[in-house]
Enzyme design. Structure first.
Site, PDB file in Angstrom:
ATOM      1  CB  VAL B  31      -0.962   0.002   1.214  1.00 44.77           C
ATOM      2  CG1 VAL B  31      -1.771   1.285   1.256  1.00 44.77           C
ATOM      3  CG2 VAL B  31      -1.881  -1.206   1.157  1.00 44.77           C
ATOM      4  N   PRO B  51      11.494   0.735   7.756  1.00 49.17           N
ATOM      5  CG  PRO B  51      11.279  -0.586   9.652  1.00 49.17           C
ATOM      6  CD  PRO B  51      10.485   0.228   8.701  1.00 49.17           C
ATOM      7  CB  ALA B  53      13.858  -5.595   6.834  1.00 46.27           C
ATOM      8  CG  ASP B 120      -6.552  -1.470   4.930  1.00 47.68           C
ATOM      9  OD1 ASP B 120      -7.324  -1.403   3.959  1.00 47.68           O
ATOM     10  OD2 ASP B 120      -5.510  -2.128   4.948  1.00 47.68           O
TER      11      ASP B 120
END
Lengths: 283, 283
Positions: B31, B51, B53, B120
């Site tokens: 998103v 981050p 990752a 959301d």
């Protein structure tokens, strides 16, 4: 990588939420009436500041038709007037001939970060308006980023022409189907939630917008009985026996193409008949 | 009275201006990548807090392709962290799995009136995103106000199908024509301003979008020579002699209908030929 043909140079098109909010419109002339029309699409309350003598006919009609939605403050906008505090509003729209007053209102809004639009002064605006098409829950905005209002109107006509007029109804009826499905198979998320979502997607992929828009209340029940309960997606004809809306909608659309083919076919017959006559008469 | 089919219940669709503004996106997942895509359409600078990752492949591609547009802050969002102050931004978008953190960011934005969208969590959003179609200066947004994303995609396809793909170019070329006209007849407002506007309107009414989009730089000069200078609107064929763009554009569109008619005609000929043969063989 990007979904867009063009990077940069554009606006961010968004659907601003105004439910339970208060909008101040300063100026009740022709542009003021347009602003009222835009805000009436939402559920915001409008305070309109404008001397009665300066109200456009259309503004007066809005005031008469929607008294619960619009409060008319019959006075010019003046700073220091305790009855008009821009900080009390969630959005401010100026529609004034007086550019200096517009600028001062915008500056007051900017300091306290109230979103503001000043008609005809694009460099002062947090946001622009654009051409709008609406059909129930469906809203479409066409923005040319200030380039050519005349062309914007032509493009709006094209967009309108692309719609069958059943799209809004389809959204409403699919909403009703989803609500009824949730009654039968309640709960948030989880495996059941995923199954509901999958079945809804399959229905929306199999049925056309026009067929979805033709779903009556009884049809919704039958679609759940024959579809959801049996883990399948019934064909529209199986469910919509009663309503001919879908069939006729398609019929009208293809009638033009069909009649053109019939005319061409007849022309071919006539051409061949004449050719044979000529051929035989010369033999 | 209203231009709209429906009063109330909707959003206010607007084109938000972000030129020279700063947008904070919190979260670089799928998103987050969609949010970056939306903001790249504008000229805002993006600070992305996430981050490394947790970056989606598409987010990484955006970071690689637009380093001047996006600053990556390789860290989780944390309150009290002096490097992330929501008050320093003109807009904040959260795209997080952590709803509680999203809520706290929204609350911080609300206090200081920074426009905010939380993915959301519709009830926390100042604004929603919608389906977008873009072609240069033309931007179209399709909002179903949260009803049925699947149907929204179908409606977007219909809107796209209604466009010839020349609309954006038409806006650009009309902009060029207007700019050249202003060079020839400079000044703001007044009688000359009105005359300019009237002539531009007449051109846009007489020429199709596709014809306007085919205006080359030389054509613009000729249109001003033959049109503006003589106070008339030349026919497109008079000006666009060199460029066949317009003709082919139309040609492609009608090719389908034409070939259908040809096939029908031939079918008619064959039908008649067979009928005559049968007739003659039985005679």
């Amino acid at each position: 990588m990007s979904d867009q043909k063009t990077i940069g140079g554009g606006s961010l098109l968004i659907a601003w939420q105004l439910k339970g909010k208060r909008v101040l419109i300063v100026g009740g002339g022709e542009v003021g009436a347009q602003r009222i029309d835009s805000i009436l699409a939402t559920d915001a309350h409008i305070d309109l500041v404008s001397p009665s003598a300066r109200l456009h006919t259309r503004t007066k009609q809005f005031l008469g038709a929607y008294p619960a939605r619009i409060t008319h403050l019959d006075q010019p906008f003046a700073f220091g007037d305790s009855s008009i505090d821009v900080g009390a509003y969630d959005m401010v729209l100026t529609a004034l001939d007086d550019n200096d007053l517009s600028r001062r209102i915008v500056e007051a809004c900017r300091v306290i970060r109230v979103p503001v639009n000043a008609a005809d002064i694009p460099e002062l605006c947090d946001f622009y308006f654009g051409g709008q098409v609406r059909d129930g829950p469906l809203q479409i905005m066409i923005s040319t980023n200030g380039n050519g209002p005349r062309i914007a109107a032509l493009i709006k006509d094209r967009v309108k022409g692309a719609l069958s007029g059943k799209e809004g109804e389809a959204l409403v009826r699919v909403g009703a189907l989803r609500a009824k499905l949730k009654e039968r198979a309640p709960g948030v998320g989880g495996e059941l939630g995923k199954k509901r979502m999958r079945w809804m997607s399959r229905v929306c992929e199999t049925w056309s917008l026009e067929e979805l828009g033709s779903l009556g209340d009884e049809d919704v029940g039958m679609l759940l009985d024959e579809g959801w309960e049996r883990n399948r997606v019934p064909a529209p004809a199986e469910i919509l026996k009663g309503s001919k809306g879908s069939f006729w909608g398609k019929g009208v659309k293809s009638a033009g193409a069909l009649s053109a083919s019939v005319v061409s076919f007849m022309a071919g017959v006539v051409f061949a008949r004449v050719a044979f006559s000529v051929y035989q008469s010369r033999r």
